[in-house]
Write a protein that holds these residues in place. Structure first.
Motif, PDB file in Angstrom:
ATOM      1  N   ALA A  25      55.465 -17.423  40.369  1.00  0.00           N
ATOM      2  CA  ALA A  25      56.533 -17.156  39.298  1.00  0.00           C
ATOM      3  C   ALA A  25      57.447 -18.031  39.370  1.00  0.00           C
ATOM      4  CB  ALA A  25      56.788 -15.621  38.857  1.00  0.00           C
ATOM      5  N   GLY A  26      57.593 -18.670  40.731  1.00  0.00           N
ATOM      6  CA  GLY A  26      58.926 -19.498  40.734  1.00  0.00           C
ATOM      7  C   GLY A  26      59.221 -20.458  39.807  1.00  0.00           C
ATOM      8  N   SER A  27      58.337 -21.260  39.439  1.00  0.00           N
ATOM      9  CA  SER A  27      58.688 -22.289  38.516  1.00  0.00           C
ATOM     10  C   SER A  27      59.046 -21.666  36.820  1.00  0.00           C
ATOM     11  CB  SER A  27      57.656 -23.066  38.150  1.00  0.00           C
ATOM     12  OG  SER A  27      56.332 -22.471  37.676  1.00  0.00           O
ATOM     13  N   ILE A  28      58.504 -20.371  36.716  1.00  0.00           N
ATOM     14  CA  ILE A  28      58.768 -19.918  35.552  1.00  0.00           C
ATOM     15  C   ILE A  28      60.208 -19.271  35.662  1.00  0.00           C
ATOM     16  CG2 ILE A  28      58.295 -17.775  33.889  1.00  0.00           C
ATOM     17  CD1 ILE A  28      55.414 -18.280  34.695  1.00  0.00           C
ATOM     18  N   GLU A  29      60.604 -18.777  36.658  1.00  0.00           N
ATOM     19  CA  GLU A  29      61.866 -18.101  36.783  1.00  0.00           C
ATOM     20  C   GLU A  29      63.099 -19.492  36.856  1.00  0.00           C
ATOM     21  OE1 GLU A  29      63.108 -15.252  37.313  1.00  0.00           O
ATOM     22  OE2 GLU A  29      60.962 -14.420  36.935  1.00  0.00           O
ATOM     23  N   ARG A  30      62.564 -20.449  37.462  1.00  0.00           N
ATOM     24  CA  ARG A  30      63.592 -21.812  37.316  1.00  0.00           C
ATOM     25  C   ARG A  30      63.471 -21.961  35.918  1.00  0.00           C
ATOM     26  NH1 ARG A  30      61.056 -22.431  42.138  1.00  0.00           N
ATOM     27  NH2 ARG A  30      59.393 -23.993  41.495  1.00  0.00           N
ATOM     28  N   ALA A  31      62.730 -22.187  35.334  1.00  0.00           N
ATOM     29  CA  ALA A  31      62.668 -22.570  33.745  1.00  0.00           C
ATOM     30  C   ALA A  31      63.641 -21.690  32.886  1.00  0.00           C
ATOM     31  CB  ALA A  31      61.428 -22.771  33.013  1.00  0.00           C
ATOM     32  N   TRP A  32      63.204 -20.308  33.164  1.00  0.00           N
ATOM     33  CA  TRP A  32      64.225 -19.561  32.484  1.00  0.00           C
ATOM     34  C   TRP A  32      65.810 -19.242  32.980  1.00  0.00           C
ATOM     35  CZ3 TRP A  32      63.684 -17.229  28.129  1.00  0.00           C
ATOM     36  CH2 TRP A  32      62.371 -16.860  27.661  1.00  0.00           C
ATOM     37  N   SER A  33      66.059 -19.698  34.207  1.00  0.00           N
ATOM     38  CA  SER A  33      67.381 -19.675  34.521  1.00  0.00           C
ATOM     39  C   SER A  33      67.783 -21.183  33.968  1.00  0.00           C
ATOM     40  CB  SER A  33      67.094 -20.238  36.117  1.00  0.00           C
ATOM     41  OG  SER A  33      68.541 -20.354  36.599  1.00  0.00           O
ATOM     42  N   SER A  34      67.442 -22.057  33.783  1.00  0.00           N
ATOM     43  CA  SER A  34      67.731 -23.264  33.084  1.00  0.00           C
ATOM     44  C   SER A  34      67.842 -23.030  31.442  1.00  0.00           C
ATOM     45  CB  SER A  34      66.859 -24.424  33.059  1.00  0.00           C
ATOM     46  OG  SER A  34      66.757 -25.108  34.469  1.00  0.00           O
ATOM     47  N   PHE A  35      67.224 -22.163  30.918  1.00  0.00           N
ATOM     48  CA  PHE A  35      67.115 -21.848  29.576  1.00  0.00           C
ATOM     49  C   PHE A  35      68.426 -20.861  29.415  1.00  0.00           C
ATOM     50  CE2 PHE A  35      66.098 -19.184  25.833  1.00  0.00           C
ATOM     51  CZ  PHE A  35      66.123 -20.561  24.890  1.00  0.00           C
ATOM     52  N   GLU A  36      68.778 -20.119  30.228  1.00  0.00           N
ATOM     53  CA  GLU A  36      69.797 -18.892  30.301  1.00  0.00           C
ATOM     54  C   GLU A  36      70.888 -19.748  30.399  1.00  0.00           C
ATOM     55  OE1 GLU A  36      69.117 -16.018  32.975  1.00  0.00           O
ATOM     56  OE2 GLU A  36      67.488 -14.887  31.726  1.00  0.00           O
ATOM     57  N   PHE A  37      71.385 -20.926  31.009  1.00  0.00           N
ATOM     58  CA  PHE A  37      72.015 -21.616  31.332  1.00  0.00           C
ATOM     59  C   PHE A  37      72.599 -22.416  30.001  1.00  0.00           C
ATOM     60  CE2 PHE A  37      74.348 -25.827  32.259  1.00  0.00           C
ATOM     61  CZ  PHE A  37      75.492 -25.358  32.796  1.00  0.00           C
ATOM     62  N   ILE A  38      71.434 -22.978  29.287  1.00  0.00           N
ATOM     63  CA  ILE A  38      71.755 -23.701  28.025  1.00  0.00           C
ATOM     64  C   ILE A  38      72.323 -22.807  27.102  1.00  0.00           C
ATOM     65  CG2 ILE A  38      70.745 -25.238  26.583  1.00  0.00           C
ATOM     66  CD1 ILE A  38      71.292 -26.672  29.008  1.00  0.00           C
ATOM     67  N   HIS A  39      71.350 -21.748  26.719  1.00  0.00           N
ATOM     68  CA  HIS A  39      71.409 -20.836  25.594  1.00  0.00           C
ATOM     69  C   HIS A  39      72.246 -19.765  26.046  1.00  0.00           C
ATOM     70  CE1 HIS A  39      70.273 -18.011  22.275  1.00  0.00           C
ATOM     71  NE2 HIS A  39      70.082 -19.702  21.736  1.00  0.00           N
ATOM     72  N   ASN A  40      73.641 -19.685  25.929  1.00  0.00           N
ATOM     73  CA  ASN A  40      74.459 -18.554  26.384  1.00  0.00           C
ATOM     74  C   ASN A  40      75.070 -18.222  25.093  1.00  0.00           C
ATOM     75  OD1 ASN A  40      76.500 -20.246  26.244  1.00  0.00           O
ATOM     76  ND2 ASN A  40      76.665 -20.742  28.158  1.00  0.00           N
ATOM     77  N   ARG A  41      76.042 -17.125  25.408  1.00  0.00           N
ATOM     78  CA  ARG A  41      76.835 -16.590  24.348  1.00  0.00           C
ATOM     79  C   ARG A  41      77.353 -17.539  23.435  1.00  0.00           C
ATOM     80  NH1 ARG A  41      78.762 -10.702  26.236  1.00  0.00           N
ATOM     81  NH2 ARG A  41      76.684  -9.809  26.808  1.00  0.00           N
ATOM     82  N   LYS A  42      78.195 -18.551  24.160  1.00  0.00           N
ATOM     83  CA  LYS A  42      78.869 -19.553  23.520  1.00  0.00           C
ATOM     84  C   LYS A  42      77.753 -20.357  22.828  1.00  0.00           C
ATOM     85  CE  LYS A  42      82.655 -19.837  26.881  1.00  0.00           C
ATOM     86  NZ  LYS A  42      83.499 -20.778  27.653  1.00  0.00           N
ATOM     87  N   ARG A  43      76.594 -20.717  23.099  1.00  0.00           N
ATOM     88  CA  ARG A  43      75.877 -21.654  22.207  1.00  0.00           C
ATOM     89  C   ARG A  43      74.609 -20.735  21.875  1.00  0.00           C
ATOM     90  NH1 ARG A  43      75.309 -24.260  27.696  1.00  0.00           N
ATOM     91  NH2 ARG A  43      77.302 -25.302  28.098  1.00  0.00           N
ATOM     92  N   SER A  44      74.703 -19.666  21.151  1.00  0.00           N
ATOM     93  CA  SER A  44      73.806 -18.723  20.508  1.00  0.00           C
ATOM     94  C   SER A  44      73.162 -19.308  19.282  1.00  0.00           C
ATOM     95  CB  SER A  44      74.068 -17.390  20.417  1.00  0.00           C
ATOM     96  OG  SER A  44      75.260 -17.372  19.654  1.00  0.00           O
ATOM     97  N   ARG A  45      73.985 -20.220  18.797  1.00  0.00           N
ATOM     98  CA  ARG A  45      73.366 -20.733  17.451  1.00  0.00           C
ATOM     99  C   ARG A  45      72.502 -21.972  17.510  1.00  0.00           C
ATOM    100  NH1 ARG A  45      78.672 -21.736  13.654  1.00  0.00           N
ATOM    101  NH2 ARG A  45      79.959 -19.991  14.589  1.00  0.00           N
ATOM    102  N   LEU A  46      72.068 -22.280  18.681  1.00  0.00           N
ATOM    103  CA  LEU A  46      71.144 -23.398  18.847  1.00  0.00           C
ATOM    104  C   LEU A  46      69.490 -23.068  18.478  1.00  0.00           C
ATOM    105  CD1 LEU A  46      71.725 -24.382  22.614  1.00  0.00           C
ATOM    106  CD2 LEU A  46      72.307 -25.805  20.498  1.00  0.00           C
ATOM    107  N   THR A  47      69.111 -23.974  17.823  1.00  0.00           N
ATOM    108  CA  THR A  47      67.794 -23.727  17.354  1.00  0.00           C
ATOM    109  C   THR A  47      66.944 -23.737  18.357  1.00  0.00           C
ATOM    110  OG1 THR A  47      67.339 -26.137  16.940  1.00  0.00           O
ATOM    111  CG2 THR A  47      68.370 -24.884  15.033  1.00  0.00           C
ATOM    112  N   VAL A  48      65.671 -23.277  18.311  1.00  0.00           N
ATOM    113  CA  VAL A  48      64.712 -23.277  19.479  1.00  0.00           C
ATOM    114  C   VAL A  48      64.347 -24.722  19.952  1.00  0.00           C
ATOM    115  CG1 VAL A  48      62.282 -22.884  20.394  1.00  0.00           C
ATOM    116  CG2 VAL A  48      63.767 -20.932  18.696  1.00  0.00           C
ATOM    117  N   ALA A  49      64.217 -25.589  19.019  1.00  0.00           N
ATOM    118  CA  ALA A  49      63.758 -27.076  19.190  1.00  0.00           C
ATOM    119  C   ALA A  49      64.825 -27.571  20.168  1.00  0.00           C
ATOM    120  CB  ALA A  49      63.392 -27.654  18.077  1.00  0.00           C
TER     121      ALA A  49
END
Length: 84
Positions: free
Chosen positions: A38-62
């Motif tokens: 699950a290492g690669s999946i954990e890294r992907a989620w970590s990157s996603f959490e960095f990008i989509h945080n509380r300040k940037r919560s209005r980002l679309t999925v795309a």
């Protein structure tokens, strides 16, 4: 043969029925013997959490997917530059 594919484990099926395609059988056996991680999946989620945080919560999925791809690619380029 195909009914056995529904009931047998994949590696057993390839061992039994893959004799007609030995190169493909070898590749399938090698892939099926790889441990799951699950290492690669954990890294992907970590990157996603960095990008989509509380300040940037209005980002679309795309948009978030695009930014995660850019972020991941930038990390790869940085690593490659450091290794040279």
């Amino acid at each position: 043969m195909w009914s056995a594919a529904r009931t047998m484990q994949p590696h057993v099926w390839w061992f039994e029925y893959g004799k007609g395609a030995p190169e493909l059988r070898a590749i399938a056996m090698r892939i099926l013997s790889m441990p799951l991680s699950a290492g690669s999946i954990e890294r992907a989620w970590s990157s996603f959490e960095f990008i989509h945080n509380r300040k940037r919560s209005r980002l679309t999925v795309a948009r978030a997917d695009t930014l995660v791809s850019i972020f991941s690619n930038m990390k790869l380029v940085r690593r490659a530059a450091i290794q040279k």
